[in-house]
Design an enzyme around this catalytic site. Structure first.
Site, PDB file in Angstrom:
ATOM      1  N   ASN A  50      -5.453  12.545  -0.155  1.00 16.79           N
ATOM      2  CA  ASN A  50      -4.632  11.716   0.741  1.00 16.79           C
ATOM      3  C   ASN A  50      -5.581  10.985   1.692  1.00 16.79           C
ATOM      4  OD1 ASN A  50      -1.981  10.828   1.596  1.00 16.79           O
ATOM      5  ND2 ASN A  50      -2.345  11.953   3.489  1.00 16.79           N
ATOM      6  N   LYS A  51      -5.013  10.168   2.544  1.00 12.28           N
ATOM      7  CA  LYS A  51      -5.806   9.332   3.457  1.00 12.28           C
ATOM      8  C   LYS A  51      -6.880  10.140   4.175  1.00 12.28           C
ATOM      9  CE  LYS A  51      -5.520   5.836   3.809  1.00 12.28           C
ATOM     10  NZ  LYS A  51      -6.395   4.994   2.949  1.00 12.28           N
ATOM     11  N   ARG A  76      -6.867  -0.336  -7.381  1.00 11.20           N
ATOM     12  CA  ARG A  76      -7.207   0.765  -6.465  1.00 11.20           C
ATOM     13  C   ARG A  76      -7.341   2.042  -7.285  1.00 11.20           C
ATOM     14  NH1 ARG A  76      -4.268   1.073  -0.846  1.00 11.20           N
ATOM     15  NH2 ARG A  76      -6.213   2.187  -0.424  1.00 11.20           N
ATOM     16  N   ARG A 136       0.858  -1.184   0.000  1.00 15.00           N
ATOM     17  CA  ARG A 136       0.000   0.000   0.000  1.00 15.00           C
ATOM     18  C   ARG A 136       0.888   1.226   0.000  1.00 15.00           C
ATOM     19  NH1 ARG A 136       1.704   1.748   4.081  1.00 15.00           N
ATOM     20  NH2 ARG A 136       0.599   3.662   3.696  1.00 15.00           N
ATOM     21  N   GLY A 137       0.251   2.401  -0.097  1.00 17.73           N
ATOM     22  CA  GLY A 137       1.017   3.634  -0.219  1.00 17.73           C
ATOM     23  C   GLY A 137       1.220   3.896  -1.703  1.00 17.73           C
ATOM     24  N   ALA A 138       0.892   5.118  -2.111  1.00 15.85           N
ATOM     25  CA  ALA A 138       0.827   5.408  -3.546  1.00 15.85           C
ATOM     26  C   ALA A 138       2.092   5.010  -4.330  1.00 15.85           C
ATOM     27  CB  ALA A 138       0.495   6.888  -3.741  1.00 15.85           C
ATOM     28  N   ASP A 172      -1.844  10.873  -2.480  1.00 18.86           N
ATOM     29  CA  ASP A 172      -2.173   9.797  -3.423  1.00 18.86           C
ATOM     30  C   ASP A 172      -2.407  10.334  -4.821  1.00 18.86           C
ATOM     31  OD1 ASP A 172      -2.977   8.724  -0.606  1.00 18.86           O
ATOM     32  OD2 ASP A 172      -2.635   7.005  -1.933  1.00 18.86           O
ATOM     33  N   GLN A 222      -2.964   2.790   9.583  1.00 22.22           N
ATOM     34  CA  GLN A 222      -1.631   2.950   8.980  1.00 22.22           C
ATOM     35  C   GLN A 222      -0.683   3.700   9.895  1.00 22.22           C
ATOM     36  OE1 GLN A 222      -4.513   3.359   7.341  1.00 22.22           O
ATOM     37  NE2 GLN A 222      -4.338   2.809   5.194  1.00 22.22           N
TER      38      GLN A 222
HETATM   39  O1  MRU Z   1      -4.732   3.304   1.674  1.00 17.12           O
HETATM   40  P1  MRU Z   1      -3.250   3.491   1.711  1.00 17.12           P
HETATM   41  O2  MRU Z   1      -2.612   2.966   2.950  1.00 17.12           O
HETATM   42  O3  MRU Z   1      -2.582   2.987   0.454  1.00 17.12           O
HETATM   43  O4  MRU Z   1      -3.084   5.065   1.737  1.00 17.12           O
HETATM   44  C1  MRU Z   1      -1.808   5.623   1.811  1.00 17.12           C
HETATM   45  C2  MRU Z   1      -1.814   7.089   1.942  1.00 17.12           C
HETATM   46  O5  MRU Z   1      -2.840   7.724   1.943  1.00 17.12           O
HETATM   47  C3  MRU Z   1      -0.478   7.754   1.973  1.00 17.12           C
HETATM   48  O6  MRU Z   1      -0.516   8.897   2.757  1.00 17.12           O
HETATM   49  C4  MRU Z   1      -0.122   8.156   0.532  1.00 17.12           C
HETATM   50  O7  MRU Z   1      -0.208   7.048  -0.307  1.00 17.12           O
HETATM   51  C5  MRU Z   1       1.233   8.710   0.449  1.00 17.12           C
HETATM   52  S1  MRU Z   1       2.448   7.436   0.614  1.00 17.12           S
HETATM   53  C6  MRU Z   1       3.985   8.016   0.393  1.00 17.12           C
END
Ligand code: MRU
Length: 345
Positions: free
Chosen positions: A253-254, A90, A53-55, A243, A203
């Site tokens: 973002n999250k 996603r 996970r994470g963009a 993201d 997270q």
């Molecule tokens: O749902 P996730 O855990 O993939 O979401 C991640 C985030 O929102 C992060 O803040 C974002 O991807 C930046 S990661 C460097």
């Protein structure tokens, strides 16, 4: 102490089979365990279920997913199928689509006999470029965070707040929002991070896990405690990842990021967003055009006896007007100057 990588290529097996291993983030922080992925479907499952996970890491993993798909069948039809399957995993993180478009562009030019090799080479380049971009983000962001300190010369560490996990676990390495924090820590600057839990997937626990691994002082807080800490003057700056960044500087973002940005503005605390250029979507004019992923109601863990409808959006939009600066591998810019400030990647 083992420093678990987020994604590695495994040695090619004697009979020529190839695979990657990813750190299964659904098991953290209780267990650190690598998971072998050797097919397109295994990669798609790992992204959908957030084992990775994470963009930026989603983009890197998807690129390797294309390479694994071509191992089985390097035809145009197989390439098209892989791109379609991975693109559907996603919706919000644009790095996924950026990486797939880059793989498609390169592989379309590659002769069929060379395609398998070309796919592995390109995936590796995407991974290495992510590492380099994040290191540069760290160098550009560190002075910005340091300048935000309200405690000049005092013994109290710089107080930084973050949300979700935008650290090394969300990337090929080094992280985005955490990269400047790691850079300051390496310079010997005392820094303490307020880590919000990030319900429902927590997270924040991943952030706490990797900050502990790096020896950076931190404290876990409930998401709803962030406003109080900002109001009490206990935070020098907020920094988060992204993201997807729209052309006008609005940031997805999250979920929960927007509330932190509002509280930071009310408290006069600077709010920064750190992301590589692969997170910028020039084709997306503004935040309202960014697709927001809605995940399963099961993630909220409502008691079974509660027959209540659940809505679980995974991201939110922070308007550019609430963001004091964007930090990319190219440097620091105002969200409104994004288009003029950075070259597309
Ligand atoms: O749902 P996730 O855990 O993939 O979401 C991640 C985030 O929102 C992060 O803040 C974002 O991807 C930046 S990661 C460097």
């Amino acid at each position: 102490m083992t420093r678990w990588p987020t994604l590695i290529e495994n040695p090619v097996e004697a009979h020529g089979a190839r695979s990657i291993s990813v750190l299964d983030q659904t098991l953290l922080p209780a267990h650190a365990q690598m998971r072998v992925l050797s097919t397109l479907d295994e990669v798609a499952e790992a992204i959908c279920t957030m084992r990775v996970r994470g963009a930026p890491l989603i983009g890197v993993t998807a690129a390797y997913g294309v390479a694994l798909a071509l191992e089985a069948d390097a035809s145009d039809a197989s390439l098209h199928h892989a791109l379609t399957v991975l693109a559907a995993t996603r919706p919000t993180a644009v790095n996924l689509h950026w990486a797939l478009a880059r793989m498609a562009r390169v592989l379309a030019k590659s002769a069929l006999v060379r395609r398998r090799l070309a796919a592995w080479e390109e995936a590796r380049l995407i991974k290495d470029a992510d590492c380099a971009a994040n290191l540069a983000i760290g160098q550009h962001g560190a002075p910005l965070l340091r300048a935000a300190s309200r405690r000049h010369g005092g013994p109290i560490p710089l107080q930084i707040m973050t949300h979700c996990n935008a650290g090394r676990l969300a990337t090929a390495d080094h992280g985005t929002a955490l990269a400047p924090i790691y850079a300051l820590h390496a310079q010997g600057v005392p820094v303490h991070v307020w880590v919000s839990e990030t319900r429902p997937r927590n997270q924040g626990w991943l952030t706490a896990w990797e900050l502990a691994e790096a020896g950076v002082a931190h404290t876990l807080i409930a998401d709803n405690a962030a406003g109080l800490l900002l109001q009490q003057g206990r935070v020098d700056a907020v920094i988060v990842g992204a993201d997807r960044i729209a052309a006008n500087g609005d940031v997805a973002n999250k979920v929960g990021t927007y509330l932190k940005a509002l509280a930071a503005r009310a408290a006069g605390v600077p709010f920064y967003v750190a992301a590589p250029r692969s997170t910028v979507d020039a084709a997306c004019a503004h935040g309202a055009a960014i697709p927001i992923e809605v995940r399963s109601s099961a993630e909220l863990g409502a008691p079974g006896a509660l027959m209540t409808p659940v809505h679980n959006p995974a991201f939110d939009i922070t308007p550019a007007s609430l963001i004091d600066a964007l930090i990319t591998e190219c440097g620091v810019c105002q969200p409104g100057d994004l288009a003029q400030s950075i070259e597309p990647v």
